[in-house]
Write a protein that holds these residues in place. Structure first.
Motif, PDB file in Angstrom:
ATOM      1  N   VAL A 181     101.049  64.252  47.670  1.00  0.00           N
ATOM      2  CA  VAL A 181     100.502  63.194  46.507  1.00  0.00           C
ATOM      3  C   VAL A 181     100.692  63.746  44.986  1.00  0.00           C
TER       4      VAL A 181
ATOM      5  N   PHE B 119     101.996  66.175  42.103  1.00  0.00           N
ATOM      6  CA  PHE B 119     103.229  66.063  41.673  1.00  0.00           C
ATOM      7  C   PHE B 119     103.924  67.390  41.727  1.00  0.00           C
TER       8      PHE B 119
ATOM      9  N   HIS C 130     100.687  54.727  53.779  1.00  0.00           N
ATOM     10  CA  HIS C 130     101.795  54.740  53.193  1.00  0.00           C
ATOM     11  C   HIS C 130     101.823  54.011  51.667  1.00  0.00           C
ATOM     12  N   ASP C 131     101.054  53.094  51.472  1.00  0.00           N
ATOM     13  CA  ASP C 131     101.101  52.218  50.302  1.00  0.00           C
ATOM     14  C   ASP C 131     100.342  52.838  49.240  1.00  0.00           C
TER      15      ASP C 131
ATOM     16  N   ARG D 256      99.382  55.798  49.014  1.00  0.00           N
ATOM     17  CA  ARG D 256      99.581  57.202  48.242  1.00  0.00           C
ATOM     18  C   ARG D 256     100.530  56.809  47.158  1.00  0.00           C
ATOM     19  N   ALA D 257     101.526  56.024  47.727  1.00  0.00           N
ATOM     20  CA  ALA D 257     102.800  56.063  46.375  1.00  0.00           C
ATOM     21  C   ALA D 257     102.237  55.843  45.110  1.00  0.00           C
TER      22      ALA D 257
ATOM     23  N   ARG E  24     100.718  59.042  43.971  1.00  0.00           N
ATOM     24  CA  ARG E  24     101.781  59.902  43.347  1.00  0.00           C
ATOM     25  C   ARG E  24     102.304  59.523  42.442  1.00  0.00           C
ATOM     26  N   ALA E  25     102.603  58.247  42.084  1.00  0.00           N
ATOM     27  CA  ALA E  25     103.068  58.102  40.547  1.00  0.00           C
ATOM     28  C   ALA E  25     102.329  58.218  39.367  1.00  0.00           C
TER      29      ALA E  25
ATOM     30  N   ASP F 193      99.767  60.589  39.333  1.00  0.00           N
ATOM     31  CA  ASP F 193      99.662  62.243  39.304  1.00  0.00           C
ATOM     32  C   ASP F 193     101.197  62.540  38.527  1.00  0.00           C
ATOM     33  N   GLY F 194     102.200  62.138  38.964  1.00  0.00           N
ATOM     34  CA  GLY F 194     103.529  62.586  38.662  1.00  0.00           C
ATOM     35  C   GLY F 194     103.601  62.210  37.357  1.00  0.00           C
ATOM     36  N   PHE F 195     103.498  61.124  36.876  1.00  0.00           N
ATOM     37  CA  PHE F 195     103.912  60.724  35.465  1.00  0.00           C
ATOM     38  C   PHE F 195     102.819  61.339  34.524  1.00  0.00           C
TER      39      PHE F 195
ATOM     40  N   ARG G 147     101.677  64.248  35.032  1.00  0.00           N
ATOM     41  CA  ARG G 147     101.999  65.526  34.913  1.00  0.00           C
ATOM     42  C   ARG G 147     103.244  65.778  33.946  1.00  0.00           C
ATOM     43  N   ILE G 148     104.212  64.561  34.053  1.00  0.00           N
ATOM     44  CA  ILE G 148     105.376  64.771  33.347  1.00  0.00           C
ATOM     45  C   ILE G 148     104.911  64.661  31.740  1.00  0.00           C
TER      46      ILE G 148
ATOM     47  N   GLN H 133      94.184  63.806  42.563  1.00  0.00           N
ATOM     48  CA  GLN H 133      94.360  64.510  43.744  1.00  0.00           C
ATOM     49  C   GLN H 133      92.844  64.230  44.688  1.00  0.00           C
TER      50      GLN H 133
ATOM     51  N   GLY I 225      93.678  61.273  46.654  1.00  0.00           N
ATOM     52  CA  GLY I 225      94.891  61.693  47.735  1.00  0.00           C
ATOM     53  C   GLY I 225      94.047  62.190  48.880  1.00  0.00           C
TER      54      GLY I 225
END
Lengths: 149, 712
Positions: free
Chosen positions: A125, A127, B498-499, B501-502, B505-506, B508-510, B512-513, B538, B541
């Protein structure tokens, strides 16, 4: 969105989630593998790409693929079916298929391996973990792993 | 000496009396015939003798008849009256004749029968009997009248004394004849009595004397005892011997053989000798008899004593027997009381009609039944006992084998255990019953059967069965529902895993970006806030993961392995320690007994407990974790102990709740699912889990598991 010509692609990413697609792409970009990637948005497209049918009828079956990253939950044809079809076909069954999914469910894992999945990776989860996992995956299968051909 | 001797003697003497009576009648008759036909011989026998007077003959006849009549023991009233009338006539003849002599009268009875032409010596009146004869007849008449008389005290018979007196008088006269003297001196009238009259007197007196030979004086003579013997031995000689000796002496004197002196002396001597001999012998006989009697008496006494002793013994025995019998009777009575009580009880059992009861033979012929059985079978008692319906008739064919089994059991054990069957009632319907059979006591033929109507029970059973079926159906339905729900839950979990988490993750990911690529464009506050976004992502998660773990546990199939708890604990402890290599955590693992459990699940238990221990000892300078076990009440208790933060026992009940936390996330991170998972796993294994602790002084988590080798 980066699109390569179908015949050049070495990695097929089957992913319906655009965010995940982007994050995956970022990770692969970091290790310069983004140029060899093709993305299919659902199971049917993935099968067309692999078996050179439908929109991808011009290319060879299996193409130049060195890795298929396959999500489980997909529109149209789900991931396990896609996996089954690839592994059932002599032309395609040697292509390494790595399940890259959010599911940690045991039945999913077991079913995937039973159908011939080469690996099963749960998408982290966070990044950093995600980036790390995908990069390592790319390096392993494309640089370290020696395919049969 | 026997009684028969006595009675035969008495009979002989009676015959003598009878003969005497007949003899005097014959003499009387003969003389009267002589007078009638004028035959001198018949009147006087010898011509020199005086004739017997007609009145004398008549008196003899009357006396003889009287004797014959009166001597009969069972004489009738008439006999006695006639006999006594004859006796009165005799008295009359004697008395009148005497009156004639005394008052010198002629009362005309002397020749009332015949005219007496004879000139008789010594008498001056023709046909008149001598005065002595008249006196004797008077005595005879009285004696005859008194013949049946006996004095009350002493049993004397006056007749016998009178007869004896007459006999002595007559004997004297007779001896006078015999000795050849007309008259003994001093007794003037002897010469006037004829010899045949005298002899007849003697005979008649003998007849009277012996008329009742067992009574009066004769009682002694005929008796069995010594007195009787002596009397019989001495009486006759006492009369005969002196008479004979006297006669001989007088005869010798007359013939001139010796003089009077000599004859008198000789007579006395002879008399003495005879009587000496006689008395001597009699005395000897008496002596012997008496000795015999004494011996007999002694023997008798001895026998008597023995008898007494035996009677005594016998009495003792008898009283013993009597006591025993009394006891037996008492016992019998007690038994009877018991028996009656037992009978009442038995009657009560039969007539309580709580259970059907019949008596029958082994062929099923019924001999008795109570009302309850009649109710069950629907027959009347008469129909059953009359053989209209037997046991077999009431048994459906498919239940015959059960009866056969019961009989077999009965023959081996005497009792058949209760078995279920059905009875066909009179109306053809069936009634379910429970039947038990037993032999009656002491019998191998007659049985008693107990028949319980179990219709109600069967109905209840049927009801239960139906309810069970319903229940089963409901359970199946519910199971299906649950399975559906479970599937839905699975689908839900799948979606979550499944759904959910996605998007995270988005995020968190963005974020971070953004931090990596656009950090310069953000001020400090923006960066701080973005950091919070990342941490929360996190955290979420982690929550999703734990939640999924938790829900998966309840759905996961169980697998049983023999789990080596020691090595499992050790490997996990190593893993946990390697997670924080910089910390000096001391983990001591003891010898743990292996357990029968799901390996993966127990692994998770240890992971949770050990990582918790690790986590909560973070503030401790020298953290120590102890993993060990003990046995309590046959259970293996495992525990993980640390010397960390511990907890307040007041909140111990919250420890194992989902999302329950006793410490702030700032101090100790965590989602609050770990211990909930531990509890769920242990409970699924049938074990128990609990914790002990103290705030700031460490905590111990205990759990039990089934011992190895035992199935869950």
């Amino acid at each position: 969105m980066i699109k390569n010509s179908p015949d050049e692609a070495q990695i097929l990413l089957v992913e319906d989630n655009e965010d995940d697609e982007e994050l995956t792409l970022r990770a692969l970009t970091k290790i310069n593998l983004n140029k060899t990637l093709h993305v299919a948005r659902d199971g049917a497209e993935a099968l067309d790409y692999v078996f050179a049918t439908g929109a991808y009828s011009r290319q060879n079956v299996g193409g130049n693929l060195k890795l298929i990253m396959l999500d489980l939950k997909l529109p149209k044809v789900d991931g396990l079916e896609v996996l089954r079809r690839i592994k059932d076909d002599d032309r395609t069954k040697t292509i390494p298929v790595v399940m890259l999914t959010s599911s940690k469910e045991e039945p999913d894992i077991a079913a995937s391996y039973k159908l011939g999945a080469n690996s099963y990776i749960v998408k982290p989860v966070d990044f950093e973990g995600f980036i790390k996992t995908v990069s390592e995956l790319g390096i392993y299968w494309l640089a370290l792993n020696q395919p049969p051909r | 000496m026997t009684h028969t001797t006595t009675s035969s003697l008495v009979a002989s003497l009676e015959r003598v009396s009878l003969a005497a009576g007949i003899a005097v009648i014959v003499v009387g008759c003969a003389v009267l015939v002589g007078w009638t036909l004028d035959i001198a011989f018949l009147k006087s026998i010898l011509p020199v003798w005086l004739t017997m007077k007609a009145n004398t003959a008549l008196a003899f006849m009357l006396a003889g008849v009287s004797l014959l009549l009166l001597r009969m023991r069972q004489a009738g009233w008439l006999n006695i009256r006639v006999g006594q009338a004859c006796a009165m006539l005799v008295v009359g003849l004697g008395a009148i004749t005497l009156c004639e002599y005394v008052f010198d009268l002629d009362l005309y009875i002397d020749q009332m029968l015949f005219r007496d032409n004879h000139v008789t010596t010594g008498t001056y009146h023709p046909g008149r009997m001598a005065p002595q004869t008249a006196l004797i007849f008077l005595l005879f008449g009285v004696a005859l009248l008194l013949l049946r008389t006996e004095t009350r005290p002493g049993g004397h018979r006056p007749t016998q004394y009178l007869a004896l007196l007459v006999a002595l008088l007559s004997l004297n006269v007779l001896l006078g004849y015999d000795y050849g003297v007309g008259m003994l001196p001093g007794l003037f009238f002897y010469a006037q009595i004829e010899l045949h009259t005298t002899l007849s007197f003697i005979v008649l007196s003998l007849g009277l004397f012996l008329a009742y030979p067992d009574r009066g004086l004769m009682k002694v003579v005929v008796s069995d005892n010594a007195g009787g013997v002596m009397a019989r031995r001495l009486l006759i000689p006492a009369i005969v011997i002196p008479a004979l000796l006297g006669g001989m002496s007088i005869a010798g004197e007359r013939a001139g053989l010796y003089d009077t002196t000599f004859s008198g002396a000789t007579f006395v001597v002879a008399d003495v000798v005879f009587f000496l001999v006689l008395i001597w012998r009699s005395a000897g006989l008496l002596y012997r008899t008496d000795m015999e009697r004494q011996r007999t008496e002694d023997a008798l006494r001895k026998a008597h004593d023995e008898f007494e002793a035996r009677v005594g013994e016998r009495t003792v025995e008898l009283s013993k027997v009597n006591t025993e019998m009394r006891e037996q009777i008492d016992e019998r009575e007690r038994m009877e009381v018991t028996l009656r009580a037992s009978e009442r009880r038995f009657k009560r059992i039969v007539e309580a009609n709580i259970i059907g009861l019949i008596f029958a033979d082994l062929q099923g012929n019924i001999t008795g039944a109570n009302d309850e059985f009649l109710r069950i079978a629907g027959y009347t008692r008469e129909e059953l006992i009359g053989g209209k319906a037997g046991w077999a008739d009431m048994t459906p064919p498919e239940y015959r084998y059960r009866d056969d089994q019961a009989v077999k059991e009965l023959l081996t054990t005497g009792v058949s255990k209760p078995f279920e069957k059905e009875h066909i009632r009179k109306d053809g319907s069936r009634v379910p019953t429970l039947v038990g059979i037993a032999f009656l006591e002491g019998s191998r033929k007659e049985v008693v059967a107990f028949i319980l109507d179990i219709t109600e029970r069967k109905r209840a059973e049927e009801e239960v069965r139906r309810l069970n079926e319903d229940l089963e159906k409901k359970v199946t339905e519910r199971t299906a529902q649950l399975q559906t729900a479970n599937k839905e839950l699975e689908a839900f979990s799948y979606s979550v895993s499944h759904d959910l988490r996605a998007p995270l993750r988005a995020i968190d990911g963005f974020s971070r970006i953004l931090i990596e690529e656009n950090l310069s464009q953000l001020d400090a506050e923006g960066q701080r806030v973005l950091g919070k976004v990342c941490r929360n992502t996190q955290q979420m998660g982690q929550l999703i993961d734990d939640l999924l773990d938790f829900s998966r546990l309840s759905r996961k199939e169980f697998e049983h392995h023999d789990v080596d708890m020691t090595s499992l604990a050790m490997s996990i402890a190593e893993d946990v320690k390697s997670g924080e290599p910089e910390r000096p955590v001391a983990v001591n693992v003891g010898e743990l007994p292996s357990a029968r459990a799901d390996h993966a699940m127990i692994r998770q238990v240890f992971v949770n407990l050990i990582s918790n221990a690790c986590k909560f000892t973070r503030q401790q300078a020298a953290p120590v974790i102890e993993i060990n076990s003990y046995t309590d009440n046959g259970e293996n208790v495992y525990y993980v102990r640390d010397n960390g933060a511990g907890f307040d026992m007041r909140y111990a009940n919250k420890l194992f709740g989902v999302f329950q936390r006793l410490h702030s996330a700032k101090d100790y991170e965590g989602t609050g699912v770990g211990l909930a998972n531990v509890q769920r796993i242990i409970h699924r294994h049938g074990g128990r889990v609990w914790a002990e602790g103290k705030a700031g002084a460490g905590a111990t988590f205990y759990f039990t598991l089934p011992q190895n080798g035992k199935e869950l």
